[in-house]
Write an enzyme that holds these catalytic residues in place. Structure first.
Site, short mmCIF file in Angstrom:
data_model
loop_
_atom_site.label_atom_id
_atom_site.label_comp_id
_atom_site.label_asym_id
_atom_site.label_seq_id
_atom_site.Cartn_x
_atom_site.Cartn_y
_atom_site.Cartn_z
N GLU A 109 0.83 -1.21 0.00
CA GLU A 109 0.00 0.00 0.00
C GLU A 109 0.86 1.26 0.00
O GLU A 109 0.52 2.25 -0.67
CB GLU A 109 -0.94 -0.01 1.20
CG GLU A 109 -2.05 -1.03 1.10
CD GLU A 109 -2.83 -1.20 2.38
OE1 GLU A 109 -4.04 -1.50 2.29
OE2 GLU A 109 -2.24 -1.04 3.48
N GLU A 129 -3.32 -10.10 3.40
CA GLU A 129 -4.15 -9.98 4.60
C GLU A 129 -5.24 -11.05 4.67
O GLU A 129 -5.59 -11.52 5.75
CB GLU A 129 -4.80 -8.59 4.66
CG GLU A 129 -3.83 -7.44 4.94
CD GLU A 129 -3.25 -6.83 3.69
OE1 GLU A 129 -2.69 -5.72 3.78
OE2 GLU A 129 -3.35 -7.46 2.60
#
Length: 255
Positions: A109, A129
């Site tokens: 990210e 994740e």
């Protein structure tokens, strides 16, 4: 004790280095605060005209340190924590991610939050994740979909499996792939080129690119024209025109 995140500013280039190699540069709340501090310093500096982000060791950043996540008393506390990806998106100056190794979760990210991404051919990028029971929260899905399209984004987000540097280049997730030893040299060359341009125009170009993602075409073009007029009124734009007429290199002063 060595700082887990460092900032240097030299020759108009600010370099943020994640420096926790024994933990694959995984981010802690303390490092998130250091990131915000670094961004505030860069934004306030006329000297810093371009930014490089990179990591030490074999990782760019492995995302949040999982062992720290249980420190939040409630999910709402977790939701409202200082976000290191938000810090990067608050940068005013153009940024280059030099992805030297693993870029996982929040590390990916952060790379996606940079304007330009280049990678070592040893890099691995992933949104893992889902393997732990949650999804990314620092812009993962939106940023991936903008960068590589919805199907490829779904492949990464829904499987959690990594893509290598060659696949990342094929998908447009990174702009270039280099040998590991050449990565920082190439990142500095890109940053130096950006730093040599008119700083207000470079910062405005970054702002314009971000806005273009969120606007219909007609509004995006009108907004771009407004930003162009603002740049045209600067002393640097006058200097650029004078330098062109006089056949010399311009001297930009961020004015």
């Amino acid at each position: 004790m060595t700082a887990p995140l460092t900032l240097t500013i030299e020759n108009a280039i600010a370099t943020i280095t994640y420096n926790r190699p024994e933990k694959l540069n995984a981010m802690t709340p303390e490092m998130a605060q250091l990131m915000w501090d670094a961004v505030h310093r860069i934004n306030a500096s006329d000297e810093a005209r371009a930014v490089i982000l990179t990591g030490t060791g074999k990782a760019f950043c492995a995302g949040s340190d999982i062992s720290d996540l249980d420190r939040y008393a409630t999910p709402w506390d977790f939701r409202n924590r200082p976000e290191y990806c938000d810090a990067l998106r608050a940068l005013l100056k153009p940024s280059v991610a030099a992805i030297n190794g693993y870029a996982m979760g929040g590390g990916l990210e952060m790379a996606l939050s940079c304007d330009i991404r280049i990678a070592s051919d040893k890099a691995l990028l992933a949104a893992p994740e889902i393997k732990l029971g949650w999804i990314g929260g620092g812009g993962m899905t939106a940023l991936l979909a903008h960068s590589i399209g919805p199907s490829n984004a779904a492949m990464m987000v829904m499987t959690g499996d990594p893509v290598d540097a060659a696949k990342a280049l094929q998908w447009g997730l990174v702009s270039e792939v280099t040998a590991p030893g050449a990565l920082l040299e190439r990142a500095h060359a890109i940053a130096a080129t950006i730093a040599s341009r008119a700083p207000i125009a470079a910062e405005t170009a970054r702002l314009n690119l971000q806005a273009a993602y969120n606007m219909p075409l007609e509004k995006a073009v009108a907004y771009e024209r407004d930003l162009q007029a603002i740049c045209f009124a600067t002393a640097d734009a006058a200097e650029g025109r004078a330098a062109f007429a006089q056949k010399r290199a311009p001297v930009f002063k961020r004015r």
